[in-house]
Design an enzyme around this catalytic site. Structure first.
Site: not given
Length: 283
Positions: A38, A126
């Site tokens: 992706i 993150y």
């Protein structure tokens, strides 16, 4: 027949989606890293143009918080640019898109559950990379569902439930954080919610967790009780725990939008955990 592209199909949410969808109503286009990267814009656009999905569900992600800190460029490539690429396809094809996100977009300093209207303030790579992914989806598409959840567990995942059970199988004692709070959420319940939402036009950002709140320590206690395992379990601060990376201490999300549109109610976390443990036993 609805054509649904599940990117990251071999992860725990991707697997749960495939388990609960009705193959008579939904044709699943399952891809994972082996089939499609992706982060490769041209590859993603080509796949989308050829297959023209009605819905794209982005279950991909670099979720290991320590790995994200060690390799921030890769974290942003997967969590932010991956979401951007899928959003480009969604806009090009007129598809709905589901972007899975996390409580880590908040700083965890609150004393009350976060609603969808609270300001984000991620403290980790993150969390920041996932917020960047959310922003790309909102910028590129209008038919989007951004779904934040937390403490998700499911089949095939490297999650807290499976790690506690692995330690129990090995007969090891565990030190577990008593100062981290959240709502354990079954990937299966999350998948059912996603399938419900994509049948609607209720676009926007959602918090989706099972009902109830517990500490990591209480979560581990319930897992061991249901598994019939008796090992030494110690309640400790996060810094001394075996299984918890340093994460937002108060990761509780309020399913505020779900509640006010009165369309869907998530089950209690203990009920969902029991169902998951029963299924593990059957496997």
């Amino acid at each position: 027949m609805l054509k649904v592209w599940i990117a990251g199909a071999s992860g725990q949410i991707g697997r749960a989606l495939n388990d609960v969808l009705d193959p008579m109503q939904i044709e699943a286009l399952n891809t994972d890293l082996d089939e499609l990267d992706i982060t490769d814009t041209d590859e993603v656009i080509n796949f989308g143009t050829v297959n023209r999905p009605d819905v794209i569900i982005n279950c991909t992600g670099m979720t290991d918080t320590d790995e994200c800190e060690a390799n921030p460029e890769h974290a942003y490539r997967v969590n932010a640019l991956g979401a951007r690429n899928l959003s480009i396809v969604a806009r090009k094809c007129g598809s709905k898109i589901v972007q899975l996100s996390t409580d880590d977009v908040f700083d965890g300093q609150s004393k009350k559950p976060y609603t969808e209207f609270d300001d984000t303030n991620p403290l980790t790579v993150y969390g920041r990379s996932k917020r960047a992914g959310e922003n790309y989806v909102k910028e590129f598409t209008h038919k989007h569902f951004v779904i934040r959840s937390n403490w998700v567990y499911g089949h095939g995942g490297h999650n807290f439930v499976n790690r506690v059970l692995a330690a129990a199988e090995a007969g090891n004692g565990l030190s577990v954080a008593s100062d981290q709070f959240g709502s354990p959420t079954s990937a299966k319940d999350l998948a059912k919610m996603i399938l419900y939402l994509i049948s609607t036009n209720e676009y926007g950002t959602y918090h989706v967790t099972c009902r109830g709140v517990c500490s990591r320590y209480e979560f581990a206690q319930e897992i061991l009780k249901l598994a019939g395992k008796d090992i030494e379990l110690r309640a400790v601060p996060t810094e001394q725990s075996d299984l918890s990376a340093v994460r937002p201490p108060y990761a509780v999300l309020d399913n505020f939008i779900l509640r006010i549109i009165e369309v869907y109610d998530m089950p209690d976390w203990k009920e969902s955990l029991k169902e998951y443990m029963d299924e593990r036993t059957e496997d």
